[in-house]
Design a protein around this motif. Structure first.
Motif, PDB file in Angstrom:
ATOM      1  N   GLU A   1       0.850  -1.187   0.000  1.00  0.00           N
ATOM      2  CA  GLU A   1       0.000   0.000   0.000  1.00  0.00           C
ATOM      3  C   GLU A   1       0.885   1.235   0.000  1.00  0.00           C
ATOM      4  O   GLU A   1       1.812   1.343   0.782  1.00  0.00           O
ATOM      5  N   ALA A   2       0.582   2.145  -0.922  1.00  0.00           N
ATOM      6  CA  ALA A   2       1.362   3.382  -1.046  1.00  0.00           C
ATOM      7  C   ALA A   2       0.544   4.548  -0.505  1.00  0.00           C
ATOM      8  O   ALA A   2      -0.672   4.603  -0.677  1.00  0.00           O
ATOM      9  N   PHE A   3       1.255   5.454   0.148  1.00  0.00           N
ATOM     10  CA  PHE A   3       0.652   6.663   0.698  1.00  0.00           C
ATOM     11  C   PHE A   3       1.451   7.870   0.237  1.00  0.00           C
ATOM     12  O   PHE A   3       2.674   7.803   0.144  1.00  0.00           O
ATOM     13  N   VAL A   4       0.770   8.965  -0.009  1.00  0.00           N
ATOM     14  CA  VAL A   4       1.422  10.248  -0.246  1.00  0.00           C
ATOM     15  C   VAL A   4       1.529  10.921   1.122  1.00  0.00           C
ATOM     16  O   VAL A   4       0.558  10.958   1.873  1.00  0.00           O
ATOM     17  N   VAL A   5       2.729  11.400   1.463  1.00  0.00           N
ATOM     18  CA  VAL A   5       2.948  12.071   2.747  1.00  0.00           C
ATOM     19  C   VAL A   5       2.881  13.573   2.502  1.00  0.00           C
ATOM     20  O   VAL A   5       3.737  14.149   1.834  1.00  0.00           O
ATOM     21  N   LEU A   6       1.840  14.193   3.043  1.00  0.00           N
ATOM     22  CA  LEU A   6       1.643  15.630   2.865  1.00  0.00           C
ATOM     23  C   LEU A   6       2.545  16.425   3.804  1.00  0.00           C
ATOM     24  O   LEU A   6       3.069  15.869   4.778  1.00  0.00           O
ATOM     25  N   PRO A   7       2.753  17.720   3.558  1.00  0.00           N
ATOM     26  CA  PRO A   7       3.636  18.532   4.408  1.00  0.00           C
ATOM     27  C   PRO A   7       3.241  18.535   5.892  1.00  0.00           C
ATOM     28  O   PRO A   7       4.107  18.648   6.754  1.00  0.00           O
ATOM     29  N   ASN A   8       1.959  18.340   6.198  1.00  0.00           N
ATOM     30  CA  ASN A   8       1.533  18.296   7.606  1.00  0.00           C
ATOM     31  C   ASN A   8       1.622  16.880   8.184  1.00  0.00           C
ATOM     32  O   ASN A   8       1.065  16.599   9.228  1.00  0.00           O
ATOM     33  N   ALA A   9       2.312  15.959   7.487  1.00  0.00           N
ATOM     34  CA  ALA A   9       2.540  14.567   7.892  1.00  0.00           C
ATOM     35  C   ALA A   9       1.305  13.683   7.749  1.00  0.00           C
ATOM     36  O   ALA A   9       1.338  12.514   8.135  1.00  0.00           O
ATOM     37  N   THR A  10       0.225  14.193   7.173  1.00  0.00           N
ATOM     38  CA  THR A  10      -0.949  13.368   6.886  1.00  0.00           C
ATOM     39  C   THR A  10      -0.612  12.421   5.753  1.00  0.00           C
ATOM     40  O   THR A  10       0.067  12.794   4.794  1.00  0.00           O
ATOM     41  N   ARG A  11      -1.089  11.187   5.855  1.00  0.00           N
ATOM     42  CA  ARG A  11      -0.861  10.193   4.812  1.00  0.00           C
ATOM     43  C   ARG A  11      -2.156   9.983   4.023  1.00  0.00           C
ATOM     44  O   ARG A  11      -3.177   9.648   4.602  1.00  0.00           O
TER      45      ARG A  11
ATOM     46  N   ALA B   1      -2.837   6.055  -1.777  1.00  0.00           N
ATOM     47  CA  ALA B   1      -2.734   6.167  -3.232  1.00  0.00           C
ATOM     48  C   ALA B   1      -3.186   4.875  -3.911  1.00  0.00           C
ATOM     49  O   ALA B   1      -3.978   4.899  -4.833  1.00  0.00           O
ATOM     50  N   PHE B   2      -2.658   3.728  -3.462  1.00  0.00           N
ATOM     51  CA  PHE B   2      -3.099   2.447  -4.024  1.00  0.00           C
ATOM     52  C   PHE B   2      -2.725   1.321  -3.076  1.00  0.00           C
ATOM     53  O   PHE B   2      -1.878   1.458  -2.204  1.00  0.00           O
ATOM     54  N   LEU B   3      -3.391   0.201  -3.282  1.00  0.00           N
ATOM     55  CA  LEU B   3      -3.098  -1.045  -2.567  1.00  0.00           C
ATOM     56  C   LEU B   3      -3.015  -2.122  -3.625  1.00  0.00           C
ATOM     57  O   LEU B   3      -3.955  -2.317  -4.391  1.00  0.00           O
ATOM     58  N   LEU B   4      -1.869  -2.787  -3.711  1.00  0.00           N
ATOM     59  CA  LEU B   4      -1.626  -3.773  -4.747  1.00  0.00           C
ATOM     60  C   LEU B   4      -1.341  -5.119  -4.098  1.00  0.00           C
ATOM     61  O   LEU B   4      -0.487  -5.213  -3.214  1.00  0.00           O
ATOM     62  N   ASN B   5      -2.063  -6.167  -4.503  1.00  0.00           N
ATOM     63  CA  ASN B   5      -1.801  -7.522  -4.006  1.00  0.00           C
ATOM     64  C   ASN B   5      -0.924  -8.251  -5.012  1.00  0.00           C
ATOM     65  O   ASN B   5      -1.285  -8.355  -6.183  1.00  0.00           O
ATOM     66  N   ILE B   6       0.220  -8.752  -4.547  1.00  0.00           N
ATOM     67  CA  ILE B   6       1.124  -9.515  -5.410  1.00  0.00           C
ATOM     68  C   ILE B   6       1.580 -10.743  -4.631  1.00  0.00           C
ATOM     69  O   ILE B   6       2.059 -10.632  -3.506  1.00  0.00           O
ATOM     70  N   ASP B   7       1.425 -11.904  -5.239  1.00  0.00           N
ATOM     71  CA  ASP B   7       1.832 -13.152  -4.619  1.00  0.00           C
ATOM     72  C   ASP B   7       3.080 -13.676  -5.328  1.00  0.00           C
ATOM     73  O   ASP B   7       3.209 -13.520  -6.540  1.00  0.00           O
ATOM     74  N   ALA B   8       3.992 -14.278  -4.564  1.00  0.00           N
ATOM     75  CA  ALA B   8       5.248 -14.743  -5.153  1.00  0.00           C
ATOM     76  C   ALA B   8       5.585 -16.142  -4.668  1.00  0.00           C
ATOM     77  O   ALA B   8       5.270 -16.511  -3.538  1.00  0.00           O
ATOM     78  N   ASN B   9       6.232 -16.904  -5.531  1.00  0.00           N
ATOM     79  CA  ASN B   9       6.746 -18.227  -5.172  1.00  0.00           C
ATOM     80  C   ASN B   9       8.251 -18.101  -4.980  1.00  0.00           C
ATOM     81  O   ASN B   9       8.936 -17.521  -5.815  1.00  0.00           O
ATOM     82  N   VAL B  10       8.736 -18.641  -3.858  1.00  0.00           N
ATOM     83  CA  VAL B  10      10.163 -18.579  -3.553  1.00  0.00           C
ATOM     84  C   VAL B  10      10.673 -19.966  -3.191  1.00  0.00           C
ATOM     85  O   VAL B  10       9.919 -20.835  -2.781  1.00  0.00           O
ATOM     86  N   THR B  11      11.981 -20.137  -3.360  1.00  0.00           N
ATOM     87  CA  THR B  11      12.638 -21.380  -2.987  1.00  0.00           C
ATOM     88  C   THR B  11      13.835 -21.039  -2.116  1.00  0.00           C
ATOM     89  O   THR B  11      14.630 -20.178  -2.468  1.00  0.00           O
ATOM     90  N   GLY B  12      13.934 -21.691  -0.977  1.00  0.00           N
ATOM     91  CA  GLY B  12      15.081 -21.536  -0.086  1.00  0.00           C
ATOM     92  C   GLY B  12      15.858 -22.829  -0.038  1.00  0.00           C
ATOM     93  O   GLY B  12      15.282 -23.905   0.159  1.00  0.00           O
ATOM     94  N   LYS B  13      17.149 -22.736  -0.251  1.00  0.00           N
ATOM     95  CA  LYS B  13      17.989 -23.923  -0.297  1.00  0.00           C
ATOM     96  C   LYS B  13      19.056 -23.837   0.786  1.00  0.00           C
ATOM     97  O   LYS B  13      19.833 -22.880   0.813  1.00  0.00           O
ATOM     98  N   PRO B  14      19.100 -24.808   1.701  1.00  0.00           N
ATOM     99  CA  PRO B  14      20.144 -24.780   2.730  1.00  0.00           C
ATOM    100  C   PRO B  14      21.506 -25.136   2.133  1.00  0.00           C
ATOM    101  O   PRO B  14      21.593 -25.915   1.187  1.00  0.00           O
ATOM    102  N   THR B  15      22.554 -24.534   2.682  1.00  0.00           N
ATOM    103  CA  THR B  15      23.923 -24.837   2.235  1.00  0.00           C
ATOM    104  C   THR B  15      24.816 -24.995   3.458  1.00  0.00           C
ATOM    105  O   THR B  15      24.567 -24.408   4.509  1.00  0.00           O
ATOM    106  N   ILE B  16      25.846 -25.800   3.299  1.00  0.00           N
ATOM    107  CA  ILE B  16      26.867 -25.942   4.338  1.00  0.00           C
ATOM    108  C   ILE B  16      28.207 -25.638   3.680  1.00  0.00           C
ATOM    109  O   ILE B  16      28.588 -26.270   2.706  1.00  0.00           O
TER     110      ILE B  16
END
Length: 190
Positions: free
Chosen positions: A100-110, A113-128
């Motif tokens: 989710e993105a926000f525009v930060v105004l000069p008075n610190a109000t947020r 702007a948008f909310l984007l859903n993105i899903d990802a596939n990852v692989t973790g491999k152990p090493t020695i």
């Protein structure tokens, strides 16, 4: 159930089950530990897109017109528990994220702007390596259709007859950022 191999010399045997991996994912998700907020001053200078409305103009000229050259914040979080599966060579996972993105105004109000859903596939491999346990992470894919889940900006654009922000370009940029900065950072932690 697996029977551990018999060894005739000292060794370390590490077994991780899907139950253990998914329990850890559930714990991190429930505790709110899978959240990260970014402001423009937190991004590396070499990052291809700084968090300012003028840099988002390619995705949404209306954002720059409405809030000229204002700083932005990006809030990332897991919107549901990651799903993990154990295989003999690696740990595979699916991450369900929202940005989710926000525009930060000069008075610190947020201002959202948008909310984007993105899903990802990852692989973790152990090493020695030289008696050190580590690992590597790599991005193996993402769900193809990102969703612009909610935003005040498209509604405003439609009401004024303006074009709606380009989600596909933004998705490509977020994937690139994950590949260029997220994965190397995860690997440096491993």
């Amino acid at each position: 159930p697996k029977t551990p191999p018999m060894a005739h010399e000292p060794m370390l045997l590490l077994a991780v089950t899907e139950f253990v991996a998914n329990s850890a994912a559930f714990t991190y998700f429930t505790a709110g530990a899978l959240r990260r907020n970014f402001s423009s001053d937190m991004l590396p200078r070499q990052f291809p897109l700084q968090l300012r409305t003028k840099n988002m103009e390619v995705f949404s000229p209306e954002l720059q017109e409405r809030y000229p050259d204002q700083p932005m914040e990006l809030h990332l979080w897991a919107r549901q528990q990651p799903l993990l599966s154990c295989h003999p060579d690696a740990l595979h996972g699916t991450l369900f994220t929202s940005a989710e993105a926000f525009v930060v105004l000069p008075n610190a109000t947020r201002v959202p702007a948008f909310l984007l859903n993105i899903d990802a596939n990852v692989t973790g491999k152990p090493t020695i390596t030289r008696n050190r346990l580590g690992g590597t992470v790599r991005l193996t894919g993402s769900v193809p259709d990102p969703q612009l889940a909610w935003t005040a900006l498209p509604e405003l654009c439609r009401a004024q007859g303006l074009p709606v922000p380009q989600v596909k370009r933004l998705e490509t940029l977020l994937k690139f950022a994950l590949w260029l900065f997220g994965v190397p950072r995860a690997n440096s932690k491993c």
